[in-house]
Scaffold this motif. Structure first.
Motif, PDB file in Angstrom:
ATOM      1  N   ALA A  42       0.825  -1.207   0.000  1.00 36.34           N
ATOM      2  CA  ALA A  42       0.000   0.000   0.000  1.00 36.34           C
ATOM      3  C   ALA A  42       0.859   1.256   0.000  1.00 36.34           C
ATOM      4  N   TRP A  43       2.007   1.202   0.681  1.00 38.17           N
ATOM      5  CA  TRP A  43       2.894   2.367   0.676  1.00 38.17           C
ATOM      6  C   TRP A  43       3.433   2.628  -0.725  1.00 38.17           C
ATOM      7  N   GLU A  44       3.692   1.566  -1.480  1.00 38.65           N
ATOM      8  CA  GLU A  44       4.211   1.745  -2.836  1.00 38.65           C
ATOM      9  C   GLU A  44       3.255   2.562  -3.687  1.00 38.65           C
ATOM     10  N   VAL A  45       1.973   2.354  -3.505  1.00 40.81           N
ATOM     11  CA  VAL A  45       0.967   3.131  -4.237  1.00 40.81           C
ATOM     12  C   VAL A  45       0.836   4.526  -3.629  1.00 40.81           C
ATOM     13  N   ALA A  86       8.710  23.959   5.761  1.00 40.81           N
ATOM     14  CA  ALA A  86       8.379  22.617   6.268  1.00 40.81           C
ATOM     15  C   ALA A  86       8.147  21.665   5.096  1.00 40.81           C
ATOM     16  N   LEU A  87       7.392  22.103   4.111  1.00 43.61           N
ATOM     17  CA  LEU A  87       7.154  21.272   2.928  1.00 43.61           C
ATOM     18  C   LEU A  87       8.437  21.067   2.131  1.00 43.61           C
ATOM     19  N   PHE A  88       9.279  22.081   2.076  1.00 42.99           N
ATOM     20  CA  PHE A  88      10.550  21.952   1.365  1.00 42.99           C
ATOM     21  C   PHE A  88      11.431  20.895   2.029  1.00 42.99           C
ATOM     22  N   GLY A  89      11.515  20.944   3.361  1.00 46.02           N
ATOM     23  CA  GLY A  89      12.295  19.944   4.091  1.00 46.02           C
ATOM     24  C   GLY A  89      11.728  18.544   3.931  1.00 46.02           C
ATOM     25  N   LEU A  90      10.409  18.427   3.990  1.00 43.39           N
ATOM     26  CA  LEU A  90       9.777  17.126   3.765  1.00 43.39           C
ATOM     27  C   LEU A  90      10.039  16.630   2.351  1.00 43.39           C
ATOM     28  N   GLY A  91       9.990  17.546   1.409  1.00 39.56           N
ATOM     29  CA  GLY A  91      10.270  17.172   0.020  1.00 39.56           C
ATOM     30  C   GLY A  91      11.690  16.661  -0.151  1.00 39.56           C
ATOM     31  N   LEU A  92      12.634  17.323   0.503  1.00 39.49           N
ATOM     32  CA  LEU A  92      14.019  16.849   0.439  1.00 39.49           C
ATOM     33  C   LEU A  92      14.155  15.449   1.018  1.00 39.49           C
ATOM     34  N   LEU A  93      13.560  15.222   2.173  1.00 40.34           N
ATOM     35  CA  LEU A  93      13.617  13.891   2.784  1.00 40.34           C
ATOM     36  C   LEU A  93      12.941  12.845   1.904  1.00 40.34           C
ATOM     37  N   PHE A  94      11.755  13.197   1.412  1.00 38.01           N
ATOM     38  CA  PHE A  94      10.977  12.240   0.626  1.00 38.01           C
ATOM     39  C   PHE A  94      11.682  11.895  -0.678  1.00 38.01           C
ATOM     40  N   PHE A  95      12.073  12.899  -1.441  1.00 32.36           N
ATOM     41  CA  PHE A  95      12.652  12.645  -2.760  1.00 32.36           C
ATOM     42  C   PHE A  95      14.098  12.144  -2.682  1.00 32.36           C
ATOM     43  N   ARG A  96      14.705  12.213  -1.511  1.00 33.54           N
ATOM     44  CA  ARG A  96      16.011  11.590  -1.323  1.00 33.54           C
ATOM     45  C   ARG A  96      15.847  10.108  -0.996  1.00 33.54           C
ATOM     46  N   SER A  97      14.818   9.756  -0.243  1.00 29.89           N
ATOM     47  CA  SER A  97      14.629   8.384   0.229  1.00 29.89           C
ATOM     48  C   SER A  97      13.796   7.518  -0.705  1.00 29.89           C
ATOM     49  N   TRP A  98      12.871   8.099  -1.414  1.00 29.95           N
ATOM     50  CA  TRP A  98      11.946   7.331  -2.241  1.00 29.95           C
ATOM     51  C   TRP A  98      12.634   6.572  -3.385  1.00 29.95           C
ATOM     52  N   PRO A  99      13.571   7.167  -4.115  1.00 29.89           N
ATOM     53  CA  PRO A  99      14.229   6.403  -5.185  1.00 29.89           C
ATOM     54  C   PRO A  99      14.919   5.136  -4.681  1.00 29.89           C
ATOM     55  N   SER A 100      15.442   5.177  -3.467  1.00 30.31           N
ATOM     56  CA  SER A 100      16.059   3.983  -2.901  1.00 30.31           C
ATOM     57  C   SER A 100      15.025   2.867  -2.733  1.00 30.31           C
ATOM     58  N   LEU A 101      13.832   3.227  -2.295  1.00 29.37           N
ATOM     59  CA  LEU A 101      12.767   2.225  -2.164  1.00 29.37           C
ATOM     60  C   LEU A 101      12.352   1.673  -3.520  1.00 29.37           C
ATOM     61  N   LEU A 102      12.310   2.540  -4.521  1.00 30.13           N
ATOM     62  CA  LEU A 102      11.921   2.089  -5.860  1.00 30.13           C
ATOM     63  C   LEU A 102      12.924   1.096  -6.428  1.00 30.13           C
ATOM     64  N   ARG A 103      14.182   1.216  -6.000  1.00 30.22           N
ATOM     65  CA  ARG A 103      15.217   0.282  -6.459  1.00 30.22           C
ATOM     66  C   ARG A 103      15.328  -0.938  -5.555  1.00 30.22           C
ATOM     67  N   GLY A 104      14.454  -1.044  -4.551  1.00 26.64           N
ATOM     68  CA  GLY A 104      14.485  -2.192  -3.657  1.00 26.64           C
ATOM     69  C   GLY A 104      15.406  -2.017  -2.469  1.00 26.64           C
ATOM     70  N   GLY A 105      15.731  -0.789  -2.129  1.00 30.89           N
ATOM     71  CA  GLY A 105      16.619  -0.532  -1.002  1.00 30.89           C
ATOM     72  C   GLY A 105      15.928  -0.699   0.332  1.00 30.89           C
ATOM     73  N   ASP A 106      16.669  -0.419   1.391  1.00 31.13           N
ATOM     74  CA  ASP A 106      16.145  -0.560   2.749  1.00 31.13           C
ATOM     75  C   ASP A 106      15.212   0.591   3.104  1.00 31.13           C
ATOM     76  N   TYR A 107      14.321   0.306   3.996  1.00 33.86           N
ATOM     77  CA  TYR A 107      13.330   1.250   4.499  1.00 33.86           C
ATOM     78  C   TYR A 107      13.862   1.833   5.794  1.00 33.86           C
ATOM     79  N   ASP A 108      14.273   3.090   5.798  1.00 33.62           N
ATOM     80  CA  ASP A 108      14.800   3.747   6.998  1.00 33.62           C
ATOM     81  C   ASP A 108      13.621   4.170   7.876  1.00 33.62           C
ATOM     82  N   LEU A 109      13.444   3.482   8.990  1.00 30.61           N
ATOM     83  CA  LEU A 109      12.283   3.721   9.849  1.00 30.61           C
ATOM     84  C   LEU A 109      12.220   5.146  10.377  1.00 30.61           C
ATOM     85  N   PHE A 110      13.366   5.722  10.737  1.00 32.17           N
ATOM     86  CA  PHE A 110      13.346   7.073  11.290  1.00 32.17           C
ATOM     87  C   PHE A 110      12.917   8.094  10.236  1.00 32.17           C
TER      88      PHE A 110
END
Length: 139
Positions: A42-45, A86-110
């Motif tokens: 569900a998170w992938e969607v 706040a949205l800019f910081g969230l965007g940086l976190l999101f768009f830095r971490s999301w490509p790793s998930l798309l490639r099958g990387g680890d899910y950083d819980l924090f």
């Protein structure tokens, strides 16, 4: 009318993230342990909707920042800047971490826990502001 539709999209996306983030603790007990991304389809969607909502909210809050003038109150400037950054910081976190998930990387819980806690509030704030602006005809 279109602005209210976009505002509704932002608020519903924020609500979906908040509800699913809370529901995950019941759906997957022991979620504080490292886990594979495949277990949470569900998170992938939802990530696609989150990405679009972040970009839309950033564009809207940036436009609001540009419209502020010298005659506007300090509280309006603070609200516009706080939400944008706040949205800019969230965007940086999101768009830095999301490509790793798309490639099958680890899910950083924090990182993902932080995004999933703060994003619903930021999207709701941007959506409510956009909803009010859409009703008054403000651009």
């Amino acid at each position: 009318m279109w602005m209210r539709s976009v505002a509704l999209y932002l608020m519903l996306t924020g609500l979906a993230v908040a509800v699913y983030f809370i529901a995950m603790s019941w759906q997957y007990p022991g979620m504080d342990q490292p886990y594979p991304v495949e277990a949470y389809p569900a998170w992938e969607v939802l990530h696609w909707f989150m990405a679009a909502a972040i970009l839309i909210a950033l564009a809207g809050t940036f436009a609001r920042k540009l419209r502020l003038g010298h005659g506007d109150s300090i509280s309006e400037h603070l609200a516009a800047n706080a939400l944008f950054y706040a949205l800019f910081g969230l965007g940086l976190l999101f768009f830095r971490s999301w490509p790793s998930l798309l490639r099958g990387g680890d899910y950083d819980l924090f990182v993902w826990g932080s995004i999933n806690m703060v994003l619903p509030v930021a999207l709701a704030a941007a959506g409510v502001r956009m909803w009010r602006a859409g009703g008054t005809g403000e651009r």
